[in-house]
Design an enzyme around this catalytic site. Structure first.
Site, PDB file in Angstrom:
ATOM      1  N   THR A 188       0.865  -1.184   0.000  1.00  0.00           N
ATOM      2  CA  THR A 188       0.000   0.000   0.000  1.00  0.00           C
ATOM      3  C   THR A 188       0.897   1.228   0.000  1.00  0.00           C
ATOM      4  O   THR A 188       2.066   1.150   0.384  1.00  0.00           O
ATOM      5  CB  THR A 188      -0.880   0.029   1.262  1.00  0.00           C
ATOM      6  OG1 THR A 188      -0.005   0.015   2.403  1.00  0.00           O
ATOM      7  CG2 THR A 188      -1.794  -1.162   1.332  1.00  0.00           C
ATOM      8  N   GLU A 333      -5.458  -3.652  -1.661  1.00  0.00           N
ATOM      9  CA  GLU A 333      -5.868  -4.866  -0.937  1.00  0.00           C
ATOM     10  C   GLU A 333      -6.947  -5.651  -1.680  1.00  0.00           C
ATOM     11  O   GLU A 333      -7.325  -6.740  -1.277  1.00  0.00           O
ATOM     12  CB  GLU A 333      -6.407  -4.489   0.451  1.00  0.00           C
ATOM     13  CG  GLU A 333      -5.365  -3.968   1.423  1.00  0.00           C
ATOM     14  CD  GLU A 333      -5.178  -2.453   1.362  1.00  0.00           C
ATOM     15  OE1 GLU A 333      -5.478  -1.859   0.294  1.00  0.00           O
ATOM     16  OE2 GLU A 333      -4.733  -1.870   2.365  1.00  0.00           O
ATOM     17  N   LYS A 442     -15.368  16.519  10.731  1.00  0.00           N
ATOM     18  CA  LYS A 442     -16.412  16.373  11.744  1.00  0.00           C
ATOM     19  C   LYS A 442     -16.675  17.720  12.380  1.00  0.00           C
ATOM     20  O   LYS A 442     -15.826  18.253  13.093  1.00  0.00           O
ATOM     21  CB  LYS A 442     -15.990  15.348  12.794  1.00  0.00           C
ATOM     22  CG  LYS A 442     -15.878  13.968  12.204  1.00  0.00           C
ATOM     23  CD  LYS A 442     -15.600  12.900  13.226  1.00  0.00           C
ATOM     24  CE  LYS A 442     -15.670  11.541  12.547  1.00  0.00           C
ATOM     25  NZ  LYS A 442     -15.055  10.478  13.261  1.00  0.00           N
ATOM     26  N   TRP A 447     -21.068  15.358   9.694  1.00  0.00           N
ATOM     27  CA  TRP A 447     -19.917  15.050   8.853  1.00  0.00           C
ATOM     28  C   TRP A 447     -19.997  15.820   7.546  1.00  0.00           C
ATOM     29  O   TRP A 447     -21.039  15.806   6.869  1.00  0.00           O
ATOM     30  CB  TRP A 447     -19.883  13.552   8.520  1.00  0.00           C
ATOM     31  CG  TRP A 447     -19.549  12.660   9.668  1.00  0.00           C
ATOM     32  CD1 TRP A 447     -19.444  13.026  10.990  1.00  0.00           C
ATOM     33  CD2 TRP A 447     -19.298  11.251   9.621  1.00  0.00           C
ATOM     34  NE1 TRP A 447     -19.152  11.933  11.759  1.00  0.00           N
ATOM     35  CE2 TRP A 447     -19.051  10.822  10.950  1.00  0.00           C
ATOM     36  CE3 TRP A 447     -19.246  10.318   8.602  1.00  0.00           C
ATOM     37  CZ2 TRP A 447     -18.762   9.501  11.272  1.00  0.00           C
ATOM     38  CZ3 TRP A 447     -18.965   8.996   8.918  1.00  0.00           C
ATOM     39  CH2 TRP A 447     -18.720   8.592  10.241  1.00  0.00           C
TER      40      TRP A 447
END
Ligand code: AMP
Length: 545
Positions: A188, A333, A442, A447
């Site tokens: 990654t 992944e 936030k 959100w």
């Protein structure tokens, strides 16, 4: 159980190449060579023969054994393709390294992978010279060129790819073994903490390739001409090198030259029909097309992914160039494909704007990937196109653990992988990412989607790139700071950007401040580095009343 009476033949990566080499032997693979910029062309049959020579090199002079990790630091070319097939096909593991990472991180990765040999393009000779001494496990460095173009190096005496191949026999019997054996390793991008390795198997790679070919995914066949601009070091160029072999399509490899002019030349010259890449590449190409007045008329289909597709880009390519744009979403992944945004028959009667709204979602679930959105308490949320939660996935090409441990917290007790993305699903399987878990802003218990805010800002005529980051705020916990890279020769003001946004996002989303930056920091896969922005603006103080 009444067993089915079918042959149990293993799904082998070498089988993809032998299929293409035998049945689509003259279909071309065209590469721009990194060492000269010249065009190289040959057919799938030649690719098969040279991969067989290479497999003999691996097993002979290089003494490669089953499961050994062999690393590549290389662009998209026919030689890299040969390495893909020969290394996995011979039973070893190809570890593709992203050369845009920090050299120290690359050395760390080679060590972590216990790389036995490293193949590299001439472009990366300085990088290899710089890290060679730190690479204790590496026995040989092999430069992917011929004698005439081999670079002079200080700390390494590389073997020469074409020399090794010339001396090897073209006859090789591809071994058959357990389809669950490891075949490829990709780390990654590691924007936080050490990178983690995803270890693909033959089975996962072949199944992913079959899915990738299907009409609603990449949809390329033997008549198609496919060009992965996404690098082979970024999750296997999204599986294209394998899918192209299944389909027997013509494959166009852009090498090291990813600027708009070089890409346009290749697209036009080779009549490319399918192109794949991250949004930053498309931005560069669009700029060139507009400046030069050149076209890309052969292109039927673009798959854009890796980060959210900006609306302005979608409208420009569809409106001005007649290209069908698709958005895809996935992860290292996940091999990587999870969703692709083709429209459904029921969307045919929709207006152009309604179709665009659907294409701006991250895409629709492909066969083989199951997905759910869960709330903080782990409850599965309804697929109503609005209930946002943590996106979790499972399927045969999704990792079940990271290479050599690490990252156990990414897996749930009931066998799902936590993607780290936040979003929602609808009843047709379209998924919308609203944020990375760590990027959500936030504010006062609500959100704000940094992605939506950025996309809205990117529509402003003077904005080249925009990034929204949550900064601590004494009253609201966090408030958005919008960082903008203006287009060349423009000087937008914070007020003009806020006024533009005011018509497009809820009032409480409006950034409390807009800062301008000359060059947006980009990570190794072309995505905006928010971690870097957070460092640059650490301690940012909003003006509060
Ligand atoms: P990587 O493993 O480097 O390919 O990064 C995977 C991550 O990129 C995902 O978890 C998403 O956060 C992001 N990503 C990939 N495709 C998209 C997309 N179409 N829209 C928004 N984010 C994306």
């Amino acid at each position: 159980m009444l067993r089915g009476q079918m042959m149990d033949r293993p799904l082998m990566i070498s089988g993809l190449l032998t299929h293409a080499g035998t049945n689509h032997g003259s279909r071309e693979i065209v590469s721009r060579l990194p060492e000269t910029g010249a065009i190289h062309r040959y057919g799938w049959k030649d690719c098969l023969t040279r991969s067989q020579r290479l497999a003999n090199v691996l097993e002979g002079p290089l003494k490669v054994h089953e499961g050994d990790r062999i690393s590549t630091i290389a662009w998209n070319t026919h030689r890299h393709l040969e390495l893909y097939y020969a290394i996995s096909g011979a039973g070893a593991v190809i570890h593709t390294v992203n050369p845009r990472l920090d050299p120290k991180q690359i050395a760390w990765m080679l060590d972590h992978a216990k790389a036995r040999h490293v193949f590299f393009d001439t472009t990366f000779a300085p990088l290899v010279d710089a890290i060679a001494k730190a690479c204790k496990t590496v026995k040989n460095f092999i430069v992917m060129t011929d004698e005439a173009h081999a670079p002079q190096m200080s700390n390494v005496k590389p073997l020469i790819y074409e020399d090794l191949l010339a001396k090897a026999s073209p006859d090789y019997d591809w071994p058959e073994f357990d389809e669950n054996a490891a075949a490829g390793l990709c780390y990654t991008s590691g924007t936080t903490g050490d990178p983690k390795g995803a270890l693909y198997s033959h089975r996962s790679t072949v199944l992913h390739a079959l899915m990738a070919c299907s009409m609603d995914t990449i949809g390329v066949g033997s008549r198609g001409v496919i060009m992965p601009v996404v690098p082979m070091f970024h999750v296997n160029a999204w599986g294209v090198p394998y899918a192209a072999a299944v389909a027997g399509s013509k494959l166009v490899m852009p090498g090291a030259q990813l600027d708009g002019k070089s890409l346009q030349e290749l697209i036009e010259g080779e009549a490319v029909t399918h192109v794949l890449g991250v949004p930053t590449v498309w931005l560069g190409l669009l700029q060139y097309l507009r400046e030069s007045g050149k076209r890309i008329d052969s292109v039927e289909n673009v798959l854009m992914g890796g980060s959210a597709m900006p609306e302005a880009l979608l409208r420009a390519y569809e409106g001005e160039y007649g290209v069908d744009m698709q958005q895809g979403w996935g992860m290292t992944e996940m091999s990587p494909l999870g969703t692709v945004g083709k429209l459904l028959p029921k969307h045919e009667g929709l207006s152009a704007d309604e179709k665009i709204a659907i294409k701006l979602k991250q895409g629709r679930l492909v066969w083989g990937v199951e997905m759910r959105a869960v709330d903080d308490g782990g409850n599965v949320l309804p697929r109503d196109g609005k209930s946002s939660g943590h996106i979790q996935v499972r399927g045969p090409w999704i990792i079940s653990s990271y290479f050599r441990g690490a990252g156990e917290e990414a897996f749930t007790d009931d066998g799902w992988f936590r993607t780290g993305d936040v979003g929602h699903l609808d009843e047709d399987g379209y998924m919308t990412i609203t944020d990375r878990s760590k990027d959500v802003i936030k504010t006062g218990g609500e959100w704000i989607s940094s992605i939506d805010l950025e996309n809205a800002a990117m529509g402003h005529p003077d904005v080249a790139m925009a990034a929204a980051v949550g900064m601590p705020h004494p009253k609201w916990q966090e408030r958005p700071l919008l960082v903008v890279q203006p287009k060349p020769n423009t000087s937008p003001t914070p007020d003009s950007i806020r006024a533009y946004l005011a018509e497009r996002v809820p009032k409480w989303w409006l950034p409390d401040a807009v800062e301008f930056i000359e060059q947006m920091p980009l990570g190794a896969t072309g995505k905006i580095l928010k971690t870097r922005l957070r460092e640059v603006y650490a301690g940012y103080a909003f003006e509060t009343e």
